[in-house]
Design an enzyme around this catalytic site. Structure first.
Site, PDB file in Angstrom:
ATOM      1  N   LYS A  10     -10.236   2.026  -2.153  1.00 19.62           N
ATOM      2  CA  LYS A  10     -11.234   2.320  -1.376  1.00 19.62           C
ATOM      3  C   LYS A  10     -11.737   3.747  -2.604  1.00 19.62           C
ATOM      4  O   LYS A  10     -11.054   4.449  -3.332  1.00 19.62           O
ATOM      5  CB  LYS A  10     -11.328   2.846  -0.155  1.00 19.62           C
ATOM      6  N   ASP A 137      -6.980   7.641   6.867  1.00 17.42           N
ATOM      7  CA  ASP A 137      -8.371   6.773   6.171  1.00 17.42           C
ATOM      8  C   ASP A 137      -7.905   6.127   6.202  1.00 17.42           C
ATOM      9  O   ASP A 137      -8.956   4.437   6.019  1.00 17.42           O
ATOM     10  CB  ASP A 137      -7.918   6.876   4.129  1.00 17.42           C
TER      11      ASP A 137
END
Ligand code: C5P
Length: 285
Positions: A10, A137
């Site tokens: 990401k 996350d």
């Protein structure tokens, strides 16, 4: 039976730290995250014995209870009362401890894979809650693509896929501790990116607005420790990136370009400066 899962990296198009929380010392965050086409690959198999065995192509990573994948398996086994064992072989492609969410994405991919292997029928939301115990996350990584993430990291709202472009990732040859960067943040002087405007830009599918509002509130603190992060940003802009910011708590910097030849120029310009440079697409799913 073997399950194969991809675990994409990401980037943080935006990261704001709103406040330090009184009760638990964590920080309230607002982030816009997006997946890129650089992924670890996980091979998941059931074991006859009730063991958790993790193997990784990055030999310096722990494979015991300190490993995110190990933790994800243990938590899922506990949550669902499963006494079967698992073997997970992780082929690492995402730079480690880089701000690219590799470890979190591996944990999320493990939960997805085991949900399938053991036919648990858990919803993404439920897997997210389990994954959040592994790291901030992981809930985002359960959804992937482009999303607005808030709270301590547990609230995930899906957004339209970010405007397509090329992403040049540059990882300097060191890592930084997320915990230490958070601890060093000066909440009095921190500069806050306009996450609401960035979200609006993505909702409007406007690349121009998106690059204008991208920003990372942790960048200044990481740059104080590691000034080379600023130098990478400057070089990326000099070679023609439309925007260049740090991802997560760093130290990876990413630059965006709308056309490939420009991205290639940025890539070539940085390749001699840092060893770990990647040119990837945004992930369109
Ligand atoms: O969850 P993760 O392992 O990524 O977090 C690393 C550290 O970052 C935490 O131990 C905490 O010190 C800090 N952190 C925080 N506020 C958050 C997320 C992480 O202060 N919302």
């Amino acid at each position: 039976m073997e399950i194969i899962e991809k675990a994409p990296a990401k980037i943080n198009l935006g990261l704001d730290v709103l406040r330090k929380r009184e009760d638990d010392g964590y920080h309230d965050l607002e982030m816009i995250m997006a997946s890129v086409d650089l992924a670890d690959k996980l091979f998941i198999q059931e074991l006859e014995t009730d063991d958790i065995v993790v193997k990784t192509s990055a030999s310096f990573l722990p494979v015991d209870a300190k490993n995110n994948v190990y933790q994800a398996v243990a938590l899922l086994k506990e949550a669902c009362g499963i006494s079967k064992g698992v073997f997970v072989d992780i082929k690492k492609n995402i730079p480690v401890a880089a701000g690219l969410g590799g470890g979190s994405s591996d944990a999320a991919a493990t939960l997805r894979g085991l949900n399938q292997l053991w036919e648990l029928g858990l919803k993404t939301e439920e897997l997210s809650q389990i994954g959040f115990q592994v790291g901030t996350d992981v809930p985002y990584c359960m959804y992937g693509s482009t999303a607005f993430v808030s709270g301590r990291g547990e609230k995930v709202e899906r957004l339209p896929v970010m405007p397509q472009c090329w992403v040049v990732l540059v990882k300097p040859p060191f890592s930084v501790s997320t915990r230490k960067i958070f601890a060093e943040l000066d909440m009095e002087t921190i500069s806050h990116p306009n996450i609401a405007a960035l979200k609006e830009a993505i909702l409007n599918e406007s690349y121009e607005d998106m690059i204008q509002y991208m920003g990372n509130a942790m960048e200044v603190t990481t740059i104080e420790r590691r000034p080379v992060v600023q130098e990478i940003k400057d070089r990326m802009m000099r070679y023609g990136a439309d925007v260049a910011i740090m991802s997560g708590s760093g130290p990876t910097v990413f630059g965006l370009c709308q056309n490939y030849s420009r991205a290639k120029r940025v890539y070539n310009g940085l390749k001699g400066f840092c060893q770990e440079v990647h040119i990837v697409r945004t992930l369109n799913c």
